[in-house]
Every structure is written in structure tokens, then in C-alpha cells.
Scaffold this active site. Structure first.
Site, PDB file in Angstrom:
ATOM      1  N   ASN A 190      21.409 -17.169 -16.481  1.00 26.32           N
ATOM      2  CA  ASN A 190      21.384 -18.592 -16.013  1.00 26.32           C
ATOM      3  C   ASN A 190      20.478 -18.766 -14.811  1.00 26.32           C
ATOM      4  O   ASN A 190      20.559 -19.197 -13.986  1.00 26.32           O
ATOM      5  CB  ASN A 190      22.665 -19.268 -15.795  1.00 26.32           C
ATOM      6  CG  ASN A 190      23.632 -18.257 -15.071  1.00 26.32           C
ATOM      7  OD1 ASN A 190      23.347 -17.334 -14.473  1.00 26.32           O
ATOM      8  ND2 ASN A 190      24.901 -18.934 -14.630  1.00 26.32           N
TER       9      ASN A 190
ATOM     10  N   PHE B  12      17.340 -18.326 -12.219  1.00 23.62           N
ATOM     11  CA  PHE B  12      16.080 -19.071 -12.078  1.00 23.62           C
ATOM     12  C   PHE B  12      15.265 -18.949 -10.816  1.00 23.62           C
ATOM     13  O   PHE B  12      15.899 -18.840  -9.744  1.00 23.62           O
ATOM     14  CB  PHE B  12      16.386 -20.410 -12.728  1.00 23.62           C
ATOM     15  CG  PHE B  12      17.151 -21.303 -11.880  1.00 23.62           C
ATOM     16  CD1 PHE B  12      16.665 -21.760 -10.693  1.00 23.62           C
ATOM     17  CD2 PHE B  12      18.566 -21.678 -12.250  1.00 23.62           C
ATOM     18  CE1 PHE B  12      17.146 -22.592  -9.801  1.00 23.62           C
ATOM     19  CE2 PHE B  12      19.317 -22.477 -11.306  1.00 23.62           C
ATOM     20  CZ  PHE B  12      18.803 -22.841 -10.112  1.00 23.62           C
TER      21      PHE B  12
ATOM     22  N   HIS C 196      18.054 -18.455  -7.925  1.00 18.42           N
ATOM     23  CA  HIS C 196      19.448 -18.218  -8.112  1.00 18.42           C
ATOM     24  C   HIS C 196      19.448 -17.087  -8.840  1.00 18.42           C
ATOM     25  O   HIS C 196      18.805 -16.695  -9.674  1.00 18.42           O
ATOM     26  CB  HIS C 196      19.908 -19.289  -9.114  1.00 18.42           C
ATOM     27  CG  HIS C 196      21.276 -19.182  -9.662  1.00 18.42           C
ATOM     28  ND1 HIS C 196      21.655 -19.906 -10.981  1.00 18.42           N
ATOM     29  CD2 HIS C 196      22.472 -18.150  -9.436  1.00 18.42           C
ATOM     30  CE1 HIS C 196      23.058 -19.260 -11.103  1.00 18.42           C
ATOM     31  NE2 HIS C 196      23.256 -18.594 -10.231  1.00 18.42           N
TER      32      HIS C 196
ATOM     33  N   HIS D 282      28.393 -17.082  -4.493  1.00 22.70           N
ATOM     34  CA  HIS D 282      29.478 -17.804  -5.168  1.00 22.70           C
ATOM     35  C   HIS D 282      30.081 -16.762  -6.186  1.00 22.70           C
ATOM     36  O   HIS D 282      30.865 -17.302  -6.615  1.00 22.70           O
ATOM     37  CB  HIS D 282      28.810 -19.210  -5.982  1.00 22.70           C
ATOM     38  CG  HIS D 282      27.736 -18.869  -6.726  1.00 22.70           C
ATOM     39  ND1 HIS D 282      26.641 -19.817  -6.881  1.00 22.70           N
ATOM     40  CD2 HIS D 282      27.398 -17.889  -7.832  1.00 22.70           C
ATOM     41  CE1 HIS D 282      25.802 -19.409  -7.768  1.00 22.70           C
ATOM     42  NE2 HIS D 282      26.262 -18.449  -8.378  1.00 22.70           N
TER      43      HIS D 282
ATOM     44  N   PRO E   2      23.535 -25.357  -7.726  1.00 24.93           N
ATOM     45  CA  PRO E   2      22.272 -25.515  -8.721  1.00 24.93           C
ATOM     46  C   PRO E   2      22.813 -25.888 -10.026  1.00 24.93           C
ATOM     47  O   PRO E   2      23.965 -25.837 -10.465  1.00 24.93           O
ATOM     48  CB  PRO E   2      22.215 -23.868  -8.930  1.00 24.93           C
ATOM     49  CG  PRO E   2      23.261 -23.211  -8.602  1.00 24.93           C
ATOM     50  CD  PRO E   2      23.999 -23.985  -7.876  1.00 24.93           C
TER      51      PRO E   2
ATOM     52  N   SER F 276      19.890 -30.360  -8.832  1.00 26.47           N
ATOM     53  CA  SER F 276      20.536 -29.361  -8.030  1.00 26.47           C
ATOM     54  C   SER F 276      21.295 -30.311  -6.730  1.00 26.47           C
ATOM     55  O   SER F 276      20.389 -31.372  -6.499  1.00 26.47           O
ATOM     56  CB  SER F 276      20.002 -28.092  -7.726  1.00 26.47           C
ATOM     57  OG  SER F 276      19.611 -27.566  -9.041  1.00 26.47           O
TER      58      SER F 276
ATOM     59  N   HIS G 180      30.222 -24.513  -7.496  1.00 24.95           N
ATOM     60  CA  HIS G 180      29.422 -23.584  -7.503  1.00 24.95           C
ATOM     61  C   HIS G 180      28.104 -24.191  -8.542  1.00 24.95           C
ATOM     62  O   HIS G 180      27.102 -23.227  -8.614  1.00 24.95           O
ATOM     63  CB  HIS G 180      29.460 -21.863  -7.707  1.00 24.95           C
ATOM     64  CG  HIS G 180      29.624 -21.576  -9.082  1.00 24.95           C
ATOM     65  ND1 HIS G 180      30.322 -22.242 -10.146  1.00 24.95           N
ATOM     66  CD2 HIS G 180      28.922 -20.876  -9.814  1.00 24.95           C
ATOM     67  CE1 HIS G 180      30.170 -21.826 -11.179  1.00 24.95           C
ATOM     68  NE2 HIS G 180      29.311 -20.708 -11.207  1.00 24.95           N
TER      69      HIS G 180
ATOM     70  N   GLY H  40      28.884 -25.815 -14.411  1.00 24.39           N
ATOM     71  CA  GLY H  40      29.873 -25.276 -15.438  1.00 24.39           C
ATOM     72  C   GLY H  40      29.594 -25.495 -16.704  1.00 24.39           C
ATOM     73  O   GLY H  40      29.282 -26.790 -17.260  1.00 24.39           O
TER      74      GLY H  40
END
Lengths: 149, 491
Positions: B213, B215, B245, B339, B388, B395, B414, B417
């Protein structure tokens, strides 16, 4: 590619993929403990990349210890992930030379990844202990491992 | 928030889940639980968490020694391994534990927001070139090597000194240091406890994005909710921003892997009964506990430095595309949050100030205005919180609150999800079609893996707008601005 998923001699599946909300797992099968360990490793590397183009050029010796037989499976898979991530190695065939209750010795065959030839799929961070299972089922053995991806 | 608060259970079995208010649900103490569980969620999110058994994980964490107040979860809660993703748990120093599973494999995975002085309508035509250049300059994908070559001594320095070390080596600006949690360096890092294997996984990966995930996005500020806070954070409507991220890559993964194994034994020796092996932990004051913290701090410093090196590459890409210096383009760092981390913080519980080891696994620190750990330039406003979303939506930039200090040890969500497994997402959505759909919405996509792209489809995530609203309603954070993607670089 067929041989990666099925053993033709008895049509027993080598492994299957289990979905999990954030992560992914595999259910590996085998007639012996060694076979389950091998199939779990093949299953894990099948998540990382398409294995059909991977050649058996490199050979890595592996020695692993753990507290018990279940955690030995996790330790084995994590050792292979370390080899993959530190040396960029795609591994496709595994031999267990010794497999005890808390330790093993083995060899993994594969080759360094080449983005031009190999189709890479998912990065795996680790094999976890979460919902780890290793048990006898239908006359054979079955293992379930969830990976952090 | 009190345990006696009114509200009906949503399950048939009475007493299992109590509605404290529409944004908070309590799992009363039962069995081995030392404190209650508390989940910040609306009815839809709490039902989802129930269905995938994430609430059992909140209960399990409540059983661990030294846990203070409650085992908490944020609205983006979903089933993890051991601790739920979106979990927050604080442990007392004297009788509490520290757990690598409460931090996660990707130690100090986090997000940073880089602003520019550019307005999107003025530069919209260059966005695809910019995304392309970012994808060329930032190594991404499975097992990619970075451009930073380190020897053992340099890796030690990086792990101990974090971002200030990277800045001293030319990766970024002095002002960046102030805009990172902990000034870019978590104290207590000891490279002596980082194994050779973890180093081997880390050497080549500094300044690489990774896969999954993670990016780099080119974004446009599409809404401002709080003008005063946006002004303080240097954010304006239609501004071009960059969000990064990423985490600690193989080094962090190996540190976690090794300490989960070590602590399985340590927990048994300390007489701690683990409801789940992945909850492996050790007393904070034990040798294993101290070693883990010191190794985790090394990985946290590696993660922050990783995002710092990528910031340097982002600035170089802008200079190449706009033929102007990064300084004149105003490419300042707004903030950088981690996070997935455990930290020693002071919190007030029951009227008493206590030093606690706060674990956030998929949760973001959300400190209020006036807190000494916030950079001076933001102290009158509150800590910037960066959330994000997923590729197709948005975001958020939020600010921390006093209520978060009272309810969640200064924590909020964070991300969006996940609601769908990766394989399910791949079955439902073809990467190539998703690419077309996003590009028809004006979002440029550069992804190394098409199937990896499908796994990260917007459908696989909760609605980030709703997650952020639940946090706001629960008082855990306040909305400052929303950013929408113009371009995405993925592994």
C-alpha cells in the site's frame, strides 16, 4: 506452471491461497512433514512472483532453529524471506536434509530476480504466528500460515 | 466514556458491547481482561469489526500486563495479526510490557506531506510528466534497490542519528528536521542489537518505496475545513502537494520477525499467558524489552530517513520538470508521522500524570495545541496529522486535539482501513481496468505491478471521508484540509 500447484502422481494439491482482510495466507498440504514445509515455501514464493521462469541457478544452505515444530515452520519461511530480501533471490525448489522437532537443515534453489524476465507480484514482509496451524488432516498433513504483506 | 454509560448492546449476548456514544463502543471487562476495550466507530464500522473478529483482538490486548485505561481501536480498525490494525494500547513502565506485534512488521511506517508554492490550475498540464519523473527517480516495487549506498558504519550512524544525519549528508534541508515527529530521530536507538540479517535486508533499501500500500502521490488540495490551521500548515486551496507513504523496508521487517521469535520465549519466562502467539511481548524493563525498544528505534530512524531520502528525490524531480530550484518552488515539508510505533510518552490517567509506553499499530499520534512535542511553528494550532486515503478518493490533513489526550492517549486513525482481502480485490477488479478508470478521472498511474494495483483499488477500502468524520465526531482529530490525487506512483 501446473506442477507448481498440483502433484500429478496423486492429484493432491500442494497449497492453496487463503484471503485475509489486510494480508494473505497459504494452506499447504503434504504426505510428510518435509513435504508440507516444501509446499509452504513454494506457496509463499508463488505469492511473490510467477515461478515458471525462475531457473535453479543458485543454491542456498539453510539452518533454522525454533521453540517447537509449529514455530519451526514460521522460522523456516522467515529465513527464506531473509534470503529473498537481502539477496534479491527468487526461490522455487526446496530440499529438507534434516527435519527435527525444533531444528532443520535444507537447501533452496532459485536465481536472483530480474525485473525484465520475472513477473513480480507481491512483497511479503514476514510469516506470522497468527492463527498458525500444523496438523494431520485426511491422512496427510496440513499447515496454515498468514503473511504480512 | 464511563463504564456505566447508558446504551444498548448491539449483540444478542448482553453486556458484550456497549454503546458509550454514537462514536464509541465499549467491550466490558470479562475473563482475563485487565481493562475494558473501547472502539471508536459508528454503527457500520463496529459491525464490520465484529464480523471479522477484530474485536476479539481488542479483547486479547486488554489481557496484557500493565495495560492502562483501555485497549483502544480507531475507526479504521480491521483484523490484523495479534493486535488489530488501528489499535492503540498504553502500558505502565513498571509492570507493563512492550510488544513487537503491537508495532507491526513495518516499524515506523508512516506518511509525510510536502507542500509546494504551486497552484494546480497553473501547472495541471505538467502533472503527467511530473508523475512519470517521480516514478523514474524513486525506486519502487518488490525488492528494488535504492541509490543510497551505505557501509556498516554509515548504517549505524543512520540508525542512531536518523534524519539529522541524512540532512548532514545532503538529503534535505535543516528545516525538514523540525517538521518530523521526534525531530526525525527516536532516542534510545542502539545498533548493537540490530542483527546482521536485519542490516543485510536494510543496506540496499534506503530511499526505496517498496510495494503493497505504499505510494508517492501528487495531490491537489480540494477543500479547506479550518482556514487558520491551514494557514499555519502553509496549505491553500488548489495547492499542489506530494504525499509519501513508506516504512522501514526489510530492516524493520527483520527486526520485528526476530523479536517476535525471541519474545515468545521471554513472555513464557515472565509467566505471561499469551492468548495469541503473535502477541509475544516482554516486560518493558527486561533485557528483551529494552533490546527490542533499542532495535525498534533503529528501524524507526531508518524509516524516517527513508522518507527523507525520497523527499530529496521528489525535490530533484520537481527541479528537473520545472527547471527551477526546489527552494523557489516552495517544496517544504509540512509534517511526517509514523503510524506503526511504540513510544514513551507522558499521559494523564485518572488525574495522575504517568510515563507510558504507547503502542500505535495503524494509528497516528494526534497531540493538541500547546503540547511541548509539537514544533513551535505549529504549537498554537495542534500537531498536523496526515491520513492517507486510497488511490481514487482522497487523503486528509488533520490537527490533534485535547480530547484525543483524554480518550485515546493522543491518537487518531491512520488511513481508510481495508475492508476487502487482496485476493478478493484482484478477483473483483482488473488492474488494467482500474488504471483506465482512474486515468479517466484525471489520475495518472505509474505502477510497477498491475495486480498490485488491483489489490489497492478504492473498493478494497473503507470510505476515508467517513473514517475521518468518525474521528472528528469522537473528538480525536479535527479536519484541516482534504487532498485529492492527480497522480500515483506505486510499487
Amino acid at each position: 506452471m501446473f506442477h507448481v500447484f498440483f502433484r500429478l502422481e496423486d492429484s493432491l494439491k500442494a497449497f492453496e491461497i487463503m484471503d485475509h482482510t489486510a494480508d494473505i495466507g497459504i494452506r499447504a498440504f503434504g504426505n510428510t512433514e518435509a513435504e508440507v514445509f516444501q509446499n509452504a515455501a513454494i506457496g509463499m514464493f508463488s505469492l511473490i512472483a510467477e515461478l515458471e521462469n525462475v531457473q535453479e541457478i543458485s543454491e542456498s544452505s539453510i539452518e533454522v532453529e525454533a521453540e517447537d515444530f509449529e514455530t519451526l515452520l514460521v522460522a523456516w519461511l522467515n529465513e527464506l524471506l531473509y534470503l529473498y530480501d537481502s539477496n534479491d533471490l527468487l526461490l522455487k525448489r526446496f530440499e529438507l536434509l534434516e527435519l527435527g522437532e525444533t531444528s532443520l537443515r535444507g537447501i533452496a534453489y532459485g536465481e536472483p530476480m530480474d525485473a525484465k524476465r520475472h513477473k513480480l507480484k507481491t512483497d511479503i514482509k514476514a510469516a506470522t504466528y497468527h492463527m498458525l496451524k500444523l496438523r494431520k488432516k485426511n491422512g496427510g498433513l496440513q499447515a496454515e500460515v498468514i503473511f504480512d504483506v | 466514556m464511563s463504564e456505566s454509560a447508558a446504551g444498548g448492546p448491539v449483540e444478542s449476548e448482553p453486556g458484550r458491547l456497549v454503546e458509550v456514544d454514537p462514536w464509541c463502543w465499549e467491550i466490558p471487562k470479562s475473563g482475563e481482561m485487565r481493562v475494558p476495550g473501547r472502539v471508536f466507530a459508528d454503527r457500520e464500522f463496529i459491525e464490520h469489526a465484529q464480523n471479522e473478529e477484530a474485536l476479539d483482538q481488542v479483547r486479547n490486548v486488554a489481557c496484557l500486563p500493565g495495560i492502562e485505561m483501555a485497549s483502544l481501536a480507531m475507526p479504521d480498525i480491521h483484523w490484523g495479526y495479534g493486535f488489530a490494525i488501528g489499535g492503540v494500547a498504553a502500558f505502565r513502565i513498571d509492570d507493563g510490557i512492550i510488544s513487537p506485534g503491537g508495532v507491526g512488521y513495518d516499524i515506523a511506517c508512516g506518511v509525510r506531506l510536502i507542500r509546494t508554492g504551486l497552484s494546480v490550475p497553473e501547472v495541471l498540464g505538467t502533472a503527467p510528466d511530473l508523475v512519470h519523473e517521480l516514478s523514474r527517480s524513486i525506486p519502487a516495487g518488490v525488492g528494488r534497490h535504492g541509490k543510497v549506498r551505505l557501509n556498516n558504519r554509515e548504517l549505524d550512524q543512520l540508525m542512531v542519528r536518523g534524519v539529522p544525519w541524512a540532512v548532514s549528508r545532503g538529503y534535505g534541508w535543516q528545516a525538514d528536521i523540525d517538521a518530523i515527529e521526534d525531530g526525525g530521530v527516536l532516542d534510545g536507538a542502539d545498533p548493537g542489537v540490530v542483527s546482521v540479517r536485519a542490516r543485510e535486508r536494510g543496506f540496499a533499501q534506503s530511499g526505496t518505496l517498496g510495494a503493497g500500500n505504499h505510494f508517492v502521490e501528487v495531490q491537489r488540495v480540494d477543500r479547506i475545513f479550518d482556514q487558520a490551521a491551514a494557514d499555519a500548515f502553509g496549505i491553500f486551496k488548489d495547492q499542489l502537494c506530494i504525499m509519501v507513504h513508506s516504512g522501514s523496508r526489510g530492516l524493520g521487517h527483520q527486526v520485528c520477525t526476530e523479536f517476535v521469535k525471541i519474545m515468545g520465549g521471554a513472555a513464557a519466562r515472565a509467566g505471561i499467558n499469551l492468548p495469541d502467539r503473535q502477541l509475544a511481548c516482554a516486560p518493558i524493563s527486561s533485557r528483551e524489552g529494552r533490546d527490542y525498544y533499542a532495535a525498534m528505534a533503529c528501524a524507526a530512524n531508518f524509516a524516517r530517513t527513508n522518507r527523507q531520502v525520497m523527499t530529496h528525490l521528489v525535490r530533484q524531480s520537481f527541479e528537473y520538470i520545472f527547471k527551477s530550484s526546489a527552494e523557489s518552488l516552495g517544496l517544504d515539508l509540512v509534517y511526517d508521522v509514523s503510524h506503526n510505533v511504540a513510544k514513551f510518552e507522558e499521559h494523564e490517567v485518572g488525574g495522575e500524570k504517568k510515563q507510558l509506553c504507547v503502542h500505535r499499530k495503524g494509528a497516528t499520534r494526534s497531540f493538541p495545541a500547546g503540547h511541548p512535542d509539537i514544533p513551535l511553528k505549529y504549537r498554537a494550532v495542534g500537531q498536523p496529522v496526515i491520513v492517507p486515503g486510497d488511490m481514487g478518493t482522497a487523503s486528509y490533513l488533520l490537527k490533534g486535539t485535547e480530547t484525543a489526550m483524554e480518550r485515546s492517549f493522543g491518537s487518531t486513525c491512520h488511513g481508510a482501513g481495508r475492508v476487502m482481502g487482496r485476493r478478493a480485490a484482484r478477483k473483483l477488479i482488473r488492474g488494467s481496468e482500474l488504471r483506465k478508470r482512474l486515468e479517466s478521472q484525471g489520475i495518472t498511474i505509474r505502477a510497477v505491478s498491475t495486480s498490485g494495483l488491483a489489490e489497492e483499488a478504492p473498493e478494497a477500502y473503507k470510505d476515508v471521508d467517513k473514517v475521518v468524520d468518525v474521528c472528528q465526531n469522537a473528538g480525536l482529530s479535527h479536519k484541516v484540509a482534504r487532498l485529492r490525487p492527480l497522480g500515483v506512483v506505486k510499487g
